[in-house]
Design a protein around this motif. Structure first.
Motif, PDB file in Angstrom:
ATOM      1  N   THR A 400       0.862  -1.174   0.000  1.00 28.34           N
ATOM      2  CA  THR A 400       0.000   0.000   0.000  1.00 28.34           C
ATOM      3  C   THR A 400       0.901   1.227   0.000  1.00 28.34           C
ATOM      4  OG1 THR A 400      -0.094  -0.178   2.386  1.00 28.34           O
ATOM      5  CG2 THR A 400      -1.975  -1.055   1.176  1.00 28.34           C
ATOM      6  N   GLY A 405      -4.523   7.448  -5.880  1.00 31.91           N
ATOM      7  CA  GLY A 405      -5.957   7.204  -5.792  1.00 31.91           C
ATOM      8  C   GLY A 405      -6.342   6.470  -4.529  1.00 31.91           C
ATOM      9  N   SER A 406      -7.604   6.577  -4.154  1.00 34.29           N
ATOM     10  CA  SER A 406      -8.061   5.964  -2.913  1.00 34.29           C
ATOM     11  C   SER A 406      -8.312   4.472  -3.100  1.00 34.29           C
ATOM     12  CB  SER A 406      -9.364   6.627  -2.458  1.00 34.29           C
ATOM     13  OG  SER A 406     -10.410   6.274  -3.350  1.00 34.29           O
ATOM     14  N   ASP A 407      -8.320   3.766  -1.992  1.00 32.71           N
ATOM     15  CA  ASP A 407      -8.600   2.347  -1.994  1.00 32.71           C
ATOM     16  C   ASP A 407      -9.939   2.061  -2.661  1.00 32.71           C
ATOM     17  OD1 ASP A 407      -7.545  -0.163  -1.026  1.00 32.71           O
ATOM     18  OD2 ASP A 407      -9.390  -0.241   0.184  1.00 32.71           O
ATOM     19  N   GLU A 408     -10.899   2.904  -2.327  1.00 28.23           N
ATOM     20  CA  GLU A 408     -12.254   2.746  -2.855  1.00 28.23           C
ATOM     21  C   GLU A 408     -12.256   2.822  -4.387  1.00 28.23           C
ATOM     22  OE1 GLU A 408     -14.662   5.913  -1.402  1.00 28.23           O
ATOM     23  OE2 GLU A 408     -16.428   5.214  -2.509  1.00 28.23           O
ATOM     24  N   MET A 409     -11.478   3.766  -4.920  1.00 24.73           N
ATOM     25  CA  MET A 409     -11.404   3.925  -6.375  1.00 24.73           C
ATOM     26  C   MET A 409     -10.809   2.689  -7.039  1.00 24.73           C
ATOM     27  SD  MET A 409     -10.117   7.848  -6.663  1.00 24.73           S
ATOM     28  CE  MET A 409     -10.878   8.651  -8.069  1.00 24.73           C
ATOM     29  N   TRP A 410      -9.748   2.157  -6.425  1.00 25.68           N
ATOM     30  CA  TRP A 410      -9.110   0.958  -6.981  1.00 25.68           C
ATOM     31  C   TRP A 410     -10.076  -0.213  -6.991  1.00 25.68           C
ATOM     32  CZ3 TRP A 410      -4.471  -0.239  -9.273  1.00 25.68           C
ATOM     33  CH2 TRP A 410      -3.542   0.816  -9.366  1.00 25.68           C
ATOM     34  N   PHE A 463      -5.899   7.497 -11.848  1.00 22.35           N
ATOM     35  CA  PHE A 463      -6.307   8.251 -10.650  1.00 22.35           C
ATOM     36  C   PHE A 463      -5.322   9.365 -10.349  1.00 22.35           C
ATOM     37  CE2 PHE A 463      -7.707   3.778  -9.459  1.00 22.35           C
ATOM     38  CZ  PHE A 463      -8.938   3.957 -10.071  1.00 22.35           C
ATOM     39  N   ASN A 464      -4.195   9.350 -11.078  1.00 23.53           N
ATOM     40  CA  ASN A 464      -3.129  10.292 -10.786  1.00 23.53           C
ATOM     41  C   ASN A 464      -3.345  11.628 -11.489  1.00 23.53           C
ATOM     42  OD1 ASN A 464      -0.504  11.032  -9.765  1.00 23.53           O
ATOM     43  ND2 ASN A 464       0.215  10.812 -11.875  1.00 23.53           N
ATOM     44  N   ALA A 467      -6.188  13.817 -10.490  1.00 26.15           N
ATOM     45  CA  ALA A 467      -5.941  14.498  -9.213  1.00 26.15           C
ATOM     46  C   ALA A 467      -4.938  15.637  -9.389  1.00 26.15           C
ATOM     47  CB  ALA A 467      -5.435  13.493  -8.178  1.00 26.15           C
ATOM     48  N   HIS A 481     -16.637  16.943  -7.226  1.00 27.68           N
ATOM     49  CA  HIS A 481     -16.072  15.581  -7.130  1.00 27.68           C
ATOM     50  C   HIS A 481     -15.013  15.382  -8.204  1.00 27.68           C
ATOM     51  CE1 HIS A 481     -19.389  14.258  -4.480  1.00 27.68           C
ATOM     52  NE2 HIS A 481     -20.124  15.072  -5.223  1.00 27.68           N
ATOM     53  N   GLN A 482     -14.114  14.417  -7.948  1.00 25.51           N
ATOM     54  CA  GLN A 482     -13.099  14.071  -8.954  1.00 25.51           C
ATOM     55  C   GLN A 482     -13.692  13.037  -9.917  1.00 25.51           C
ATOM     56  OE1 GLN A 482      -9.362  12.688  -7.241  1.00 25.51           O
ATOM     57  NE2 GLN A 482      -8.702  11.818  -9.189  1.00 25.51           N
TER      58      GLN A 482
END
Ligand SMILES: [Zn+2]
Ligand SMILES: [Zn+2]
Length: 618
Positions: A400, A405-410, A463-464, A467, A481-482
């Motif tokens: 990790t 990006g967030s865990d949720e996004m992955w 996700f990079n 952001a 929101h992104q």
């Protein structure tokens, strides 16, 4: 069938020579000659045999490294002069002689000092360098056969007699350690198999691959060229190649508009700020061309289109009601590749991606991914490819912090990729830990006529960048929101895809892609006026037709058209003129008889429309 004799043992997972001691309770596995594991050992041993032969024939030659590679092996040598074809023949003979002698191949453990002295004494400076760099302990494993000694961990075949079925393939220059600042070495390639049948099958494959090499066909068919003096890795599309590119691009654009995409055109260069923001200057600079200063500011040629598409996105405020946005561009990018790695159209420095970016909300990604997947498979099928290999690259769950990006996004992104593949029942290989740091992806490879796989489609979450550029949309909740961002290229690059098309079809393209669909060959000058009339009529009907008006015999015209792999040859003489019809031939299939011109035109147009792979007119 007689059981093959095992050539090596695997004792507790470690490869050993036949006869190696084991104790009760050890797991002992026998390795058979045709297994992939054994072939790797054959190839490794093949490289030692090659080096042994070279050193015996050319004393004073320095030997570098000699690994097994896919389908064969090579060995690098520092020589007084380049090897010739004749040298390869002599080396082959020497190798065959060493095989006949059936010399035992044995492993010894030497002290590092002993090895250093051995190689210094023989002025083998490449080996001394390897020894100092690669061996950290006091001891080193070497393999010996006859007078030949090589640094090696093994394992090897027990004797040279097993290497009967080898073949030296080619010689090329290669830099020591792949670095242009180092010595230029002579790299000899070869292959070896456990039996004659497998070797011959591989040599047949190589011959076929040579015949469909796109660099060769590109020249014969006058499709494209690469001009070393004008810059390596930069592609020149000749009229016939350019015509095909135009057809591919037009079809691609039409399909994208139909698929709910919009097309963009964006600049070729961008200010340093853009590449700093995108992160390219941090992690991609080595692959970018050096900047040019304009008004005291640095500009870079684009290696990717993404930051430009993001700038369009950010040119106004976006609402969830605007999404998804699907923006496509045939964007020409430039990337620095080492000159040694350039290869025809397959590896170049300037190429046109069939790129697109999808910006959407979390609720939309399942549908968007499924749409892209369907689109990709359908598009590749329309070019005649029907077998695919799909890889799903996901993150390593044990690491990790490495990922953007967030865990949720992955989790959500990965689920959408898996779901799309599952819904369509497409088999895929899951590659854990293979995802780049900014998102999971799907790669699709196509299988060509020779059974080789070529990477084309990539569907890649990011996700990079979203952001870094602080991309936003206003959600139904009124908050910012992104958006999810997906890069995707379906064909990959036009240059590379064109190279694959040429090899797959061996230059004999489906009618809808063929740069010249028919050639008119009049028997003599008396038929020219009639031939010109036929030409005009066919061209007027939208077909790509040429007239061979040379003062050559018709057989010569047919032969040349066959060489050019033109699907139809229309032969016109006094008789056709009198009957107001045409005689036609199909490439490689010969004379097909007479047909009415309008009927011919109509049937061909249907074939083109259907992207048929069949040329016969019923
Ligand atoms: Zn070895
Ligand atoms: Zn992109």
């Amino acid at each position: 069938m007689e059981k093959e004799k095992a050539i090596l043992l695997k004792i507790n997972g470690e490869l050993k020579e036949i006869g190696a001691p084991s104790v009760p309770g050890d797991s002992v596995e026998e390795i058979y000659p045709r297994s992939p594991e054994a072939l790797d050992i054959y190839r490794h041993s093949g490289s030692h045999l090659l080096a042994q032969a070279v050193l015996e024939l050319f004393p004073g030659t320095q030997y570098g490294i000699g690994p097994a590679v896919e389908n064969g092996f090579y060995y690098d040598f520092l020589t007084a002069r380049p090897f010739s074809e004749d040298d390869l023949t002599e080396i082959s003979k020497k190798m065959a002689h060493l095989v006949k002698q059936n010399q035992p191949i044995g492993r010894e453990i030497w002290s590092k000092n002993q090895a250093r002295d051995y190689f210094l004494e023989r002025r083998q400076m490449l080996k001394v360098e390897l020894l100092e760099e690669k061996v950290s302990g006091d001891e080193v494993s070497v393999f010996k056969q006859g007078d030949f000694v090589d640094l090696c961990r093994g394992p090897h075949l027990p004797s040279t007699g097993l290497l009967k079925h080898f073949k030296l393939l080619s010689v090329a220059a290669a830099y020591w350690k792949g670095d242009e600042k180092n010595h230029s070495l002579q790299r000899i390639y070869g292959t070896v198999f456990a039996d004659a049948e497998a070797l011959n099958e591989h040599l047949r494959f190589l011959k076929e691959a040579r015949e469909c090499d796109h660099r060769l066909l590109g020249k014969t068919l006058d499709l494209f060229s690469l001009q070393e003096e004008a810059g390596p890795g930069l592609v020149y599309w000749h009229p016939r190649g350019a015509r095909m590119r135009h057809i591919i691009e037009s079809y691609w654009k039409q399909r994208h508009y139909e698929g709910g995409y919009e097309l963009l055109f964006t600049p070729h260069i961008g200010r340093e700020w853009l590449w700093q923001t995108s992160g390219h200057l941090d992690f991609y600079k080595d692959s970018m061309y050096a900047p040019m200063a304009i008004d005291d500011l640095n500009y870079y040629l684009k290696p990717m289109n993404c930051p430009f598409h993001i700038m369009v996105y950010k040119s106004r405020q976006r609402s969830y009601r605007d999404l998804p946005l699907r923006w496509a561009e045939l964007g020409t990018v430039y990337r620095y590749e080492r000159s040694g790695t350039l290869h025809g159209l397959l590896r170049v420095r300037g190429f046109t991606q069939d790129d697109a970016h999808i910006f959407c909300t979390p609720e939309q990604i399942d549908e968007e991914i499924l749409r892209v997947l369907d689109f990709s498979i359908d598009l590749l099928k329309s070019f005649g490819f029907s077998e695919f290999k799909i890889e799903l690259a996901v993150r390593d769950p044990r690491i990790t912090g490495k990922y953007a990006g967030s865990d949720e996004m992955w989790v959500q992104a990965e689920a959408s990729l898996v779901k799309a593949l599952t819904v369509r029942q497409l088999p895929y290989q899951r590659m854990e830990g293979e995802a780049v740091f900014y998102g999971p992806k799907i790669d699709i490879k196509i299988k060509d006529a020779l059974g080789r796989f070529w990477q084309c489609t990539t569907i890649q979450f990011d996700f990079n960048m979203s952001a870094r550029f602080a991309m936003k949309y206003i959600g139904a909740d009124g908050a910012a929101h992104q958006p999810y961002m997906v890069h995707r290229a379906l064909l990959g690059s036009l240059e590379r895809f064109f190279g694959v098309l040429i090899e797959h079809y061996r230059g004999f393209f489906p009618l809808w892609l063929a740069p010249v669909q028919a050639l008119i060959a009049p028997l003599n000058d008396d038929c020219l006026p009639y031939a010109r009339g036929v030409l005009e009529k066919l061209r007027g009907g939208g077909l790509r037709v040429e007239l061979d008006a040379r003062a050559e015999g018709v057989n010569r015209k047919i032969r040349d058209a066959e060489m050019q792999k033109i699907p139809y040859i229309i032969v016109l003489g006094a008789q056709e003129q009198k009957e107001a019809n045409i005689s036609y031939r199909i490439h490689k299939k010969g004379d097909q008889g007479k047909i009415n011109l309008s009927e011919f035109m109509q049937k061909i147009k249907i074939k083109i429309e259907e992207k048929s792979l069949n040329y016969e007119i019923q």
